[in-house]
Design a protein around this motif. Structure first.
Motif, PDB file in Angstrom:
ATOM      1  N   ARG A 274       0.939  -1.344   0.193  1.00  0.00           N
ATOM      2  CA  ARG A 274      -0.059  -0.285   0.035  1.00  0.00           C
ATOM      3  C   ARG A 274       1.033   1.155  -0.111  1.00  0.00           C
ATOM      4  NH1 ARG A 274      -5.282   0.337   3.487  1.00  0.00           N
ATOM      5  NH2 ARG A 274      -5.348  -1.556   2.182  1.00  0.00           N
ATOM      6  N   ALA A 275       1.692   0.717   0.651  1.00  0.00           N
ATOM      7  CA  ALA A 275       3.260   2.178   1.126  1.00  0.00           C
ATOM      8  C   ALA A 275       3.403   2.563  -1.024  1.00  0.00           C
ATOM      9  CB  ALA A 275       3.906   2.186   1.695  1.00  0.00           C
ATOM     10  N   LEU A 276       4.063   1.529  -0.949  1.00  0.00           N
ATOM     11  CA  LEU A 276       4.441   1.696  -2.806  1.00  0.00           C
ATOM     12  C   LEU A 276       3.402   2.079  -3.485  1.00  0.00           C
ATOM     13  CD1 LEU A 276       6.781   0.438  -4.245  1.00  0.00           C
ATOM     14  CD2 LEU A 276       5.756  -1.068  -4.269  1.00  0.00           C
ATOM     15  N   GLU A 277       1.858   1.318  -3.568  1.00  0.00           N
ATOM     16  CA  GLU A 277       1.096   1.951  -4.160  1.00  0.00           C
ATOM     17  C   GLU A 277       0.979   3.593  -4.015  1.00  0.00           C
ATOM     18  OE1 GLU A 277      -3.633   1.361  -5.367  1.00  0.00           O
ATOM     19  OE2 GLU A 277      -2.408   0.692  -3.828  1.00  0.00           O
ATOM     20  N   LYS A 278       0.900   4.256  -2.967  1.00  0.00           N
ATOM     21  CA  LYS A 278       1.362   5.549  -2.916  1.00  0.00           C
ATOM     22  C   LYS A 278       1.975   6.558  -3.191  1.00  0.00           C
ATOM     23  CE  LYS A 278      -2.251   5.316   0.833  1.00  0.00           C
ATOM     24  NZ  LYS A 278      -2.259   6.158   2.893  1.00  0.00           N
ATOM     25  N   ALA A 279       3.236   5.633  -3.313  1.00  0.00           N
ATOM     26  CA  ALA A 279       4.537   6.256  -4.156  1.00  0.00           C
ATOM     27  C   ALA A 279       4.495   5.908  -4.987  1.00  0.00           C
ATOM     28  CB  ALA A 279       5.633   5.714  -3.497  1.00  0.00           C
ATOM     29  N   TRP A 280       3.813   5.442  -5.171  1.00  0.00           N
ATOM     30  CA  TRP A 280       4.183   5.147  -6.884  1.00  0.00           C
ATOM     31  C   TRP A 280       3.014   6.023  -7.379  1.00  0.00           C
ATOM     32  CZ3 TRP A 280       5.752   5.042 -11.522  1.00  0.00           C
ATOM     33  CH2 TRP A 280       4.959   5.310 -12.943  1.00  0.00           C
ATOM     34  N   SER A 281       2.213   6.513  -6.919  1.00  0.00           N
ATOM     35  CA  SER A 281       1.062   7.325  -7.962  1.00  0.00           C
ATOM     36  C   SER A 281       1.788   9.290  -7.862  1.00  0.00           C
ATOM     37  CB  SER A 281      -0.023   7.083  -6.612  1.00  0.00           C
ATOM     38  OG  SER A 281      -1.181   8.184  -7.002  1.00  0.00           O
ATOM     39  N   ALA A 282       1.579   9.724  -5.985  1.00  0.00           N
ATOM     40  CA  ALA A 282       2.946  10.445  -6.053  1.00  0.00           C
ATOM     41  C   ALA A 282       3.884  10.477  -7.303  1.00  0.00           C
ATOM     42  CB  ALA A 282       3.566  10.261  -4.981  1.00  0.00           C
ATOM     43  N   TYR A 283       4.856   9.841  -7.323  1.00  0.00           N
ATOM     44  CA  TYR A 283       5.897  10.295  -8.408  1.00  0.00           C
ATOM     45  C   TYR A 283       5.175   9.943  -9.637  1.00  0.00           C
ATOM     46  CZ  TYR A 283       9.925   8.982 -11.468  1.00  0.00           C
ATOM     47  OH  TYR A 283      11.185   8.973 -11.801  1.00  0.00           O
ATOM     48  N   ARG A 284       4.395   9.299 -10.004  1.00  0.00           N
ATOM     49  CA  ARG A 284       3.846   9.334 -11.628  1.00  0.00           C
ATOM     50  C   ARG A 284       3.326  11.124 -11.844  1.00  0.00           C
ATOM     51  NH1 ARG A 284      -1.200   8.485 -13.784  1.00  0.00           N
ATOM     52  NH2 ARG A 284      -2.259   8.412 -11.475  1.00  0.00           N
ATOM     53  N   LYS A 285       2.865  11.076 -10.655  1.00  0.00           N
ATOM     54  CA  LYS A 285       1.630  12.407 -11.262  1.00  0.00           C
ATOM     55  C   LYS A 285       3.010  13.729 -11.425  1.00  0.00           C
ATOM     56  CE  LYS A 285      -2.390  11.440  -8.469  1.00  0.00           C
ATOM     57  NZ  LYS A 285      -3.157  12.289  -7.438  1.00  0.00           N
ATOM     58  N   THR A 286       4.504  13.854 -10.596  1.00  0.00           N
ATOM     59  CA  THR A 286       5.363  14.479 -10.437  1.00  0.00           C
ATOM     60  C   THR A 286       6.585  14.643 -11.777  1.00  0.00           C
ATOM     61  OG1 THR A 286       7.000  13.104  -9.115  1.00  0.00           O
ATOM     62  CG2 THR A 286       5.460  14.660  -8.222  1.00  0.00           C
ATOM     63  N   ALA A 287       6.035  13.152 -12.441  1.00  0.00           N
ATOM     64  CA  ALA A 287       7.133  13.033 -13.753  1.00  0.00           C
ATOM     65  C   ALA A 287       6.445  12.766 -14.831  1.00  0.00           C
ATOM     66  CB  ALA A 287       8.015  11.487 -13.128  1.00  0.00           C
ATOM     67  N   GLY A 288       4.899  13.015 -14.651  1.00  0.00           N
ATOM     68  CA  GLY A 288       4.139  13.396 -15.916  1.00  0.00           C
ATOM     69  C   GLY A 288       3.917  11.793 -16.367  1.00  0.00           C
ATOM     70  N   LEU A 289       4.101  10.789 -15.674  1.00  0.00           N
ATOM     71  CA  LEU A 289       4.162   9.397 -16.304  1.00  0.00           C
ATOM     72  C   LEU A 289       2.455   8.613 -16.908  1.00  0.00           C
ATOM     73  CD1 LEU A 289       6.812   7.771 -14.571  1.00  0.00           C
ATOM     74  CD2 LEU A 289       6.801   8.544 -17.011  1.00  0.00           C
ATOM     75  N   ASP A 290       2.477   7.846 -17.283  1.00  0.00           N
ATOM     76  CA  ASP A 290       0.525   7.120 -17.720  1.00  0.00           C
ATOM     77  C   ASP A 290       0.837   6.130 -16.614  1.00  0.00           C
ATOM     78  OD1 ASP A 290       2.528   5.555 -18.889  1.00  0.00           O
ATOM     79  OD2 ASP A 290       1.444   5.644 -20.799  1.00  0.00           O
ATOM     80  N   VAL A 291      -0.039   5.630 -16.708  1.00  0.00           N
ATOM     81  CA  VAL A 291      -0.388   3.988 -15.686  1.00  0.00           C
ATOM     82  C   VAL A 291       0.789   3.114 -16.015  1.00  0.00           C
ATOM     83  CG1 VAL A 291      -2.790   4.860 -14.838  1.00  0.00           C
ATOM     84  CG2 VAL A 291      -2.409   2.750 -16.626  1.00  0.00           C
ATOM     85  N   TYR A 292       1.282   3.186 -17.941  1.00  0.00           N
ATOM     86  CA  TYR A 292       2.488   2.342 -17.467  1.00  0.00           C
ATOM     87  C   TYR A 292       3.589   2.178 -17.489  1.00  0.00           C
ATOM     88  CZ  TYR A 292      -2.037  -0.042 -20.099  1.00  0.00           C
ATOM     89  OH  TYR A 292      -3.499   0.153 -20.226  1.00  0.00           O
ATOM     90  N   GLY A 293       3.788   3.798 -16.609  1.00  0.00           N
ATOM     91  CA  GLY A 293       5.108   4.155 -16.483  1.00  0.00           C
ATOM     92  C   GLY A 293       6.411   4.701 -17.379  1.00  0.00           C
ATOM     93  N   HIS A 294       5.320   4.821 -18.717  1.00  0.00           N
ATOM     94  CA  HIS A 294       5.765   5.721 -19.847  1.00  0.00           C
ATOM     95  C   HIS A 294       5.555   7.280 -19.747  1.00  0.00           C
ATOM     96  CE1 HIS A 294       5.130   1.682 -21.339  1.00  0.00           C
ATOM     97  NE2 HIS A 294       6.541   1.327 -21.290  1.00  0.00           N
ATOM     98  N   ALA A 295       6.353   7.816 -20.581  1.00  0.00           N
ATOM     99  CA  ALA A 295       6.113   8.933 -20.262  1.00  0.00           C
ATOM    100  C   ALA A 295       4.913   9.482 -21.094  1.00  0.00           C
ATOM    101  CB  ALA A 295       7.336  10.221 -21.616  1.00  0.00           C
ATOM    102  N   ALA A 296       3.733  10.559 -20.559  1.00  0.00           N
ATOM    103  CA  ALA A 296       2.625  10.721 -20.900  1.00  0.00           C
ATOM    104  C   ALA A 296       2.099  11.124 -22.568  1.00  0.00           C
ATOM    105  CB  ALA A 296       1.823  11.271 -19.606  1.00  0.00           C
ATOM    106  N   THR A 297       1.605  11.125 -23.346  1.00  0.00           N
ATOM    107  CA  THR A 297       1.752  11.818 -24.655  1.00  0.00           C
ATOM    108  C   THR A 297       0.495  11.308 -24.984  1.00  0.00           C
ATOM    109  OG1 THR A 297       1.883   8.966 -25.415  1.00  0.00           O
ATOM    110  CG2 THR A 297       3.817  10.480 -25.429  1.00  0.00           C
ATOM    111  N   SER A 298       0.412  11.858 -26.032  1.00  0.00           N
ATOM    112  CA  SER A 298      -1.516  12.262 -26.837  1.00  0.00           C
ATOM    113  C   SER A 298      -1.524  10.849 -27.647  1.00  0.00           C
ATOM    114  CB  SER A 298      -1.744  13.688 -28.366  1.00  0.00           C
ATOM    115  OG  SER A 298      -0.168  13.789 -29.087  1.00  0.00           O
ATOM    116  N   GLU A 299      -3.084  11.062 -27.772  1.00  0.00           N
ATOM    117  CA  GLU A 299      -2.604   9.848 -28.057  1.00  0.00           C
ATOM    118  C   GLU A 299      -2.390   9.569 -30.057  1.00  0.00           C
ATOM    119  OE1 GLU A 299      -6.145   7.276 -27.421  1.00  0.00           O
ATOM    120  OE2 GLU A 299      -5.836   7.757 -25.694  1.00  0.00           O
ATOM    121  N   PRO A 300      -2.827   8.116 -30.051  1.00  0.00           N
ATOM    122  CA  PRO A 300      -1.825   7.679 -31.204  1.00  0.00           C
ATOM    123  C   PRO A 300      -3.523   8.231 -32.423  1.00  0.00           C
ATOM    124  CG  PRO A 300      -2.241   6.198 -30.214  1.00  0.00           C
ATOM    125  CD  PRO A 300      -3.156   6.830 -29.180  1.00  0.00           C
ATOM    126  N   ALA A 301      -2.896   7.837 -33.691  1.00  0.00           N
ATOM    127  CA  ALA A 301      -3.613   9.042 -34.509  1.00  0.00           C
ATOM    128  C   ALA A 301      -4.628   7.756 -34.855  1.00  0.00           C
ATOM    129  CB  ALA A 301      -2.532   8.800 -35.727  1.00  0.00           C
TER     130      ALA A 301
END
Length: 91
Positions: free
Chosen positions: A53-80
């Motif tokens: 649970r602590a790891l899940e919360k830490a991941w959520s916070a890190y994901r928001k600050t680093a601008g990552l999507d749910v898979y851990g990749h840099a958030a980008t726009s939808e594919p064409a």
């Protein structure tokens, strides 16, 4: 690991037909999110519930600050996509 299981058991993606254009093709490969992986740690007893649970919360916070999507990749726009179609144009 998911890919290895699917290949050794000869599991392929389902075939779909697009109702808009009639395109017939295999569905996209399955993806496993980082959160699903963390939750699986606790579910299958690899990690205790509280550290998971602590790891899940830490991941959520890190994901928001680093601008990552749910898979851990840099958030980008939808594919064409094709107009009116839900599938990506395959070549």
């Amino acid at each position: 690991m998911l890919g290895r299981i699917r290949s050794t058991r000869h599991i392929s993606n389902p075939v779909f037909k697009c109702p808009a254009c009639g395109h017939i093709g295999r569905g996209a490969d399955p993806h496993v999110s980082v959160r699903a992986t963390i939750l699986a740690l606790a579910r299958f007893g690899v990690a205790a519930r509280e550290p998971a649970r602590a790891l899940e919360k830490a991941w959520s916070a890190y994901r928001k600050t680093a601008g990552l999507d749910v898979y851990g990749h840099a958030a980008t726009s939808e594919p064409a996509r094709l107009p009116g179609c839900a599938h990506v144009d395959e070549r």
